[in-house]
Design an enzyme around this catalytic site. Structure first.
Site, PDB file in Angstrom:
ATOM      1  N   HIS A   1      -8.846 -11.839 -18.912  1.00 44.86           N
ATOM      2  CA  HIS A   1      -8.592 -11.494 -17.506  1.00 44.86           C
ATOM      3  C   HIS A   1      -8.917 -10.024 -17.192  1.00 44.86           C
ATOM      4  O   HIS A   1      -9.686  -9.751 -16.283  1.00 44.86           O
ATOM      5  CB  HIS A   1      -7.133 -11.823 -17.162  1.00 44.86           C
ATOM      6  N   GLU A  16      -0.470  -9.252  -7.525  1.00 43.75           N
ATOM      7  CA  GLU A  16       0.084  -8.727  -8.779  1.00 43.75           C
ATOM      8  C   GLU A  16       1.148  -7.659  -8.513  1.00 43.75           C
ATOM      9  O   GLU A  16       1.525  -6.926  -9.432  1.00 43.75           O
ATOM     10  CB  GLU A  16      -1.026  -8.135  -9.663  1.00 43.75           C
ATOM     11  N   HIS A  33      -4.946  -2.089 -12.274  1.00 42.79           N
ATOM     12  CA  HIS A  33      -5.427  -3.320 -12.906  1.00 42.79           C
ATOM     13  C   HIS A  33      -6.883  -3.527 -12.504  1.00 42.79           C
ATOM     14  O   HIS A  33      -7.214  -3.477 -11.319  1.00 42.79           O
ATOM     15  CB  HIS A  33      -4.576  -4.505 -12.444  1.00 42.79           C
ATOM     16  N   HIS A  46     -10.921  -5.505 -13.840  1.00 41.64           N
ATOM     17  CA  HIS A  46     -11.571  -6.583 -14.593  1.00 41.64           C
ATOM     18  C   HIS A  46     -12.834  -6.068 -15.288  1.00 41.64           C
ATOM     19  O   HIS A  46     -13.930  -6.564 -15.017  1.00 41.64           O
ATOM     20  CB  HIS A  46     -11.964  -7.727 -13.649  1.00 41.64           C
ATOM     21  N   GLU A  71     -13.104   9.943 -29.282  1.00 41.95           N
ATOM     22  CA  GLU A  71     -12.076  10.511 -28.404  1.00 41.95           C
ATOM     23  C   GLU A  71     -10.898   9.550 -28.207  1.00 41.95           C
ATOM     24  O   GLU A  71      -9.829   9.959 -27.741  1.00 41.95           O
ATOM     25  CB  GLU A  71     -12.700  10.907 -27.072  1.00 41.95           C
TER      26      GLU A  71
HETATM   27  P1  13P Z   1      -5.264  -9.603  -5.527  1.00 42.15           P
HETATM   28  O1  13P Z   1      -6.451  -9.774  -4.593  1.00 42.15           O
HETATM   29  O2  13P Z   1      -4.062 -10.383  -4.998  1.00 42.15           O
HETATM   30  O3  13P Z   1      -4.943  -8.159  -5.769  1.00 42.15           O
HETATM   31  O4  13P Z   1      -5.620 -10.296  -6.910  1.00 42.15           O
HETATM   32  C1  13P Z   1      -6.714  -9.839  -7.669  1.00 42.15           C
HETATM   33  C2  13P Z   1      -6.492  -9.953  -9.128  1.00 42.15           C
HETATM   34  O5  13P Z   1      -7.134  -9.260  -9.896  1.00 42.15           O
HETATM   35  C3  13P Z   1      -5.474 -10.906  -9.650  1.00 42.15           C
HETATM   36  O6  13P Z   1      -5.193 -10.665 -10.993  1.00 42.15           O
HETATM   37 ZN    ZN Z   2      -6.848  -9.635 -12.047  1.00 37.88          ZN
END
Ligand code: 13P
Ligand code: ZN
Length: 274
Positions: A211, A116, A140, A142, A170
Site C-alpha cells: 500500500h 485515513e 502517507h 504511495h 545516509e
Molecule cells: P483519501 O483520498 O481518503 O485520503 O485516501 C487516499 C489513500 O491513500 C487511502 O489510503
Molecule cells: Zn493510501
C-alpha cells in the site's frame, strides 16, 4: 490578504505539490496532516468559516483535544492542491474530548478530511507522546519502490530497516531507529489506525504492506525528507535486486553501520543487526 498568504498554508501546499511531483500521489493516493501551532491557528482564524457540525471518530485521544489540523480531503487529488486549495485541503478543529472533528476552513462543497484521518490522528497521538510534543506532521504516500519491497522481503521491521540502511549510507543517520511494518489490512478504518499507531510507538516511519508508507516528524521538511530518503533507498534496493539478479557482491556491513552511528552520534537499533 487571504489565508493563502499565511506561511504555514504556503508551506503545506508546497509539500503537497512536491509529493505530487515525486510521483507518490496517483489520483487521490496519499494524505497529509499537520498539527498547527497556536500562533498559526491565530494567523488563520480571521479567515475561518462558520464551523460545520461535529463528526464523531471511532478513535479517541484526549491529549489532542482542542488541537487544529491541516488535512488533505478524502478523494482529493494532491495534483490539484496548488490549483484549488479550498476544495482540496482544509482545517479541522478537534473537540475537547479528542474524539470528534469539525471543519473550520476549506474542504468546500461538503468534502471531508482524508479517509485515513483515524490513522493520522492516532499516529499524532502516539508521536506527540514519543517526542515530548515535537511531532507535528503525519504523511502517507504511495511511493512505488517501498511498496514493491513488500512483495519480496519478509514483513518485519528488522528485514526492512536493515535492507534500507544497507541501501544508502545516509539511511542509518536519517532513521537510526528503523522502520516498522504493518501487514496488509483494509485501509481507512480504526483497525489499521490502531495497528499503525502501535508501530509508531517505536518507529517514526511505518510501511503498509502492498500500500505505502507513513512518516512522522517535527515539521514538513523533515517529514518529507524522511519519505524521500526511505523511497530513494528502496529504489536502490530494487535496482540492486533486479540488476544483480538477487546476487550482492558487497554491501554496507553491520560493522560499517555501527561505525556510521558512532561517528554521527546516533543510536542505531542494534537488535536489527545480525
Ligand atoms: P483519501 O483520498 O481518503 O485520503 O485516501 C487516499 C489513500 O491513500 C487511502 O489510503
Ligand atoms: Zn493510501
Amino acid at each position: 490578504m487571504s489565508i493563502l498568504d499565511v506561511k504555514i498554508m504556503q508551506d503545506y501546499i508546497r509539500a503537497c505539490n512536491d509529493g505530487w511531483e515525486q510521483g507518490w500521489h496517483e489520483r487521490n493516493g496519499g494524505n497529509l496532516t499537520y498539527r498547527m501551532r497556536a500562533e498559526e491557528v491565530e494567523a488563520c482564524r480571521p479567515y475561518f468559516n462558520a464551523p460545520r457540525e461535529w463528526v464523531k471518530m471511532d478513535v479517541c485521544a484526549p491529549h489532542l483535544g482542542g488541537e487544529y489540523f491541516l488535512t488533505t480531503g478524502s478523494g482529493k487529488f494532491f495534483r490539484n492542491v496548488v490549483l484549488d486549495p479550498a476544495h482540496s485541503i482544509g482545517i479541522v478543529e478537534i473537540n475537547d474530548e479528542g474524539n470528534a472533528w469539525r471543519v473550520v476552513w476549506g474542504l468546500e462543497n461538503g468534502a471531508r478530511p482524508t479517509s485515513e484521518f483515524p490513522s493520522h490522528f492516532l499516529n499524532h497521538a502516539v508521536r506527540v507522546k514519543a517526542t515530548d510534543g515535537a511531532c507535528r506532521v503525519i504523511y502517507h504516500a504511495h511511493p512505488a519502490n517501498i511498496i514493491a519491497m513488500t512483495y519480496t522481503l519478509p514483513l518485519t521491521a528488522k528485514a526492512f530497516s536493515r535492507a534500507l540502511w544497507q541501501s544508502a549510507t545516509e539511511c542509518p543517520v536519517v532513521f537510526p531507529g528503523g522502520v516498522g511494518v504493518v501487514p496488509w489490512m483494509v485501509p481507512g478504518g480504526a483497525d489499521i489506525a490502531l495497528a499503525t499507531s502501535k508501530q509508531m510507538e517505536e518507529f517514526e516511519a511505518v510501511v503498509w504492506a502492498h500500500h505505502g508508507l507513513f512518516c512522522s516528524g517535527p515539521d514538513l521538511d523533515i517529514t518529507f525528507g524522511l519519505m524521500h530518503t526511505i523511497e530513494k533507498a528502496a529504489e536502490i534496493y530494487n535496482l540492486v535486486m533486479s540488476t544483480g539478479g538477487g546476487k550482492v557482491l558487497q554491501t554496507i556491513t553491520d560493522e560499517n553501520l555501527l561505525a556510521i552511528a558512532k561517528d554521527f552520534g546516533v543510536q542505531l537499533r542494534e537488535d536489527f543487526l545480525d
